[in-house]
Write an enzyme that holds these catalytic residues in place. Structure first.
Site, PDB file in Angstrom:
ATOM      1  CD  GLU A 108      -1.335  -0.639   3.721  1.00  0.00           C
ATOM      2  OE1 GLU A 108      -2.207  -1.498   3.413  1.00  0.00           O
ATOM      3  OE2 GLU A 108      -0.986  -0.039   4.723  1.00  0.00           O
ATOM      4  CB  CYS A 141       3.767   7.674   2.232  1.00  0.00           C
ATOM      5  SG  CYS A 141       4.283   6.651   3.645  1.00  0.00           S
ATOM      6  CB  CYS A 151       8.041  -4.762   7.902  1.00  0.00           C
ATOM      7  SG  CYS A 151       9.476  -4.109   8.406  1.00  0.00           S
ATOM      8  CB  CYS A 166       7.900  -1.739  15.130  1.00  0.00           C
ATOM      9  SG  CYS A 166       9.466  -1.257  14.492  1.00  0.00           S
ATOM     10  CB  CYS A 181       4.390  -1.417  12.974  1.00  0.00           C
ATOM     11  SG  CYS A 181       4.346  -1.555  11.297  1.00  0.00           S
ATOM     12  CB  CYS A 189       2.524   1.418   7.684  1.00  0.00           C
ATOM     13  SG  CYS A 189       3.548   0.599   8.737  1.00  0.00           S
TER      14      CYS A 189
HETATM   15  S1  SF4 Z   1       7.105   0.302  11.969  1.00  0.00           S
HETATM   16 FE1  SF4 Z   1       6.365  -1.367  10.903  1.00  0.00          FE
HETATM   17  S2  SF4 Z   1       7.137  -1.079   8.586  1.00  0.00           S
HETATM   18 FE2  SF4 Z   1       8.203   0.509   9.793  1.00  0.00          FE
HETATM   19  S3  SF4 Z   1      10.060  -0.810  10.218  1.00  0.00           S
HETATM   20 FE3  SF4 Z   1       8.622  -1.081  12.276  1.00  0.00          FE
HETATM   21  S4  SF4 Z   1       7.681  -3.047  11.366  1.00  0.00           S
HETATM   22 FE4  SF4 Z   1       8.556  -2.169   9.892  1.00  0.00          FE
END
Ligand code: SF4
Length: 366
Positions: free
Chosen positions: A94, A107, A114, A118, A121, A353
């Site tokens: 996206e 963006c 990923c 995190c 997220c 995200c």
């Molecule tokens: S915030 Fe989400 S997309 Fe960004 S590095 Fe951390 S896990 Fe990956």
């Protein structure tokens, strides 16, 4: 049948090589490059100064359509548009278009999923699927550049409407979508070089911001690059104990190492670094945290963006309240650290995200 060559995946030199191998004169590369990155064509038929035989060969052996729009959401005023794209292998990513009075920013994503994990997220919860190619990164920008161009044409047709005026339909790019750009460095850097190439899209490097959670060796490598893009570091915590919990990569690259690399980066490039700090209620938003953050950043050429957390479905973590956000900012300002509160644009359209992708997956499974 072999997959067709994705033109957006090619550097200028690779395109020139391909056309040279086909027996075309050298100037054809310039022509095709301009059709791709200045005229933003969607169809080889639009490449009107190419011989018909070449257009037909391009059409049968190469590909312009790396992305398919699978879903789109817009905020009520239409200022923020989020698009879910399907890739040729069936994966999805996206990207978000944010329209301001004086500019349009995209963006973009650099990976499918990923691997950084995190905890706040949506993308991080699903893990890494694969890296995007340079062309898949570039194509996100090209898509929104076309959208932006048609918005400007609509506005131009209307009476007295003010539209952003700058050289390109998309004037700013932030590499802050799904994925960690520095974990996909080669493709990300190729995409940056393509978009800043003066023969084509010609975006100023200073209009590009790359956001990382802090892959220390690659930050050092970035400091050596010739293009002066902006660096943003997603910090989210002022000490290792808390950051280890929120941003697991901190266990590999603890704050002392990260800050040393960032200070080196600033010394080498002379450029200000931005720190992103998502304010999470009762977790990292106390005045003690603000003071610790100010001490961590003391003397560094930097700016802090404070962003009330974009809540992720299924997570207990909540955004800090407005008063707490302001108090945190004021504490930083008093300590001499430049800080701004950023609004969560598009929260109503799942613009955190990975959220649109997650929602779409949920719909597909139900
Ligand atoms: S915030 Fe989400 S997309 Fe960004 S590095 Fe951390 S896990 Fe990956």
């Amino acid at each position: 049948m072999p997959q067709r060559v994705a033109l957006y995946d090619l550097t200028y030199d690779q395109l020139a090589q391909l056309l040279g191998d086909w027996g075309e004169p050298r100037f054809r590369a310039d022509q095709v490059w301009r059709w791709l990155y200045q005229s933003l064509v969607e169809d080889f038929e639009e490449m009107s100064n190419l011989p018909r035989a070449l257009r037909e060969r391009l059409s049968s052996e190469t590909d312009l359509s790396l992305l398919t729009v699978l879903g789109e959401q817009a905020s009520p005023g239409g200022q923020t548009r989020k698009v879910l794209f399907g890739l040729r292998d069936g994966n999805t990513i996206e990207s978000v278009l944010m329209q301001y009075a004086d500019r349009r920013t995209v963006c973009v994503s650099t990976q499918v999923g990923c691997g950084m994990g995190c905890v706040f997220c949506a993308t991080g919860q699903g893990g890494l699927v694969r890296n995007l190619s340079a062309g898949e990164i570039v194509a996100q920008v090209i898509h929104f550049a076309r959208v932006s161009r048609s918005i400007e044409m609509e506005h131009a047709a209307g009476p007295g409407t003010k539209t952003p005026s700058h050289g390109q339909p998309i004037g700013n790019i932030v590499l802050m979508g799904m994925g960690e750009p520095l974990a996909n460095y080669a493709a990300t850097w190729q995409a940056i070089e393509t978009l800043t190439d003066g023969r084509g899209y010609n975006l100023g490097a200073r209009r590009i911001t790359l956001s990382t959670v802090g892959l220390v060796p690659v930050i050092r490598r970035l400091a050596e690059e010739r293009l002066p893009i902006n660096l943003a570091v997603s910090l989210h915590a002022p000490d290792d104990e808390l950051r280890n919990q929120l941003v697991p990569v901190n266990r590999r690259y603890p704050l002392a190492d990260l800050m040393a690399a960032v200070r080196e980066y600033v010394n080498k490039t002379g450029r200000r670094v931005t720190f992103e700090y998502a304010l999470i209620e009762g977790v990292n938003d106390t005045l003690q945290s603000a003071q610790a953050l100010a001490e961590l950043l003391d003397g560094l050429l930097c700016h802090v963006n404070l962003i009330p957390l974009n809540p992720t479905p299924g997570s207990r973590l909540r955004p800090s309240q407005r008063e707490r956000v302001n108090a945190f900012r004021d504490q930083l300002l008093e300590a001499g650290i430049a800080a701004t509160v950023r609004m969560r644009r598009g929260i109503g359209i799942a613009a955190g995200c990975g959220q649109l992708r997650q929602r779409q997956a949920g719909i597909a499974q139900s």
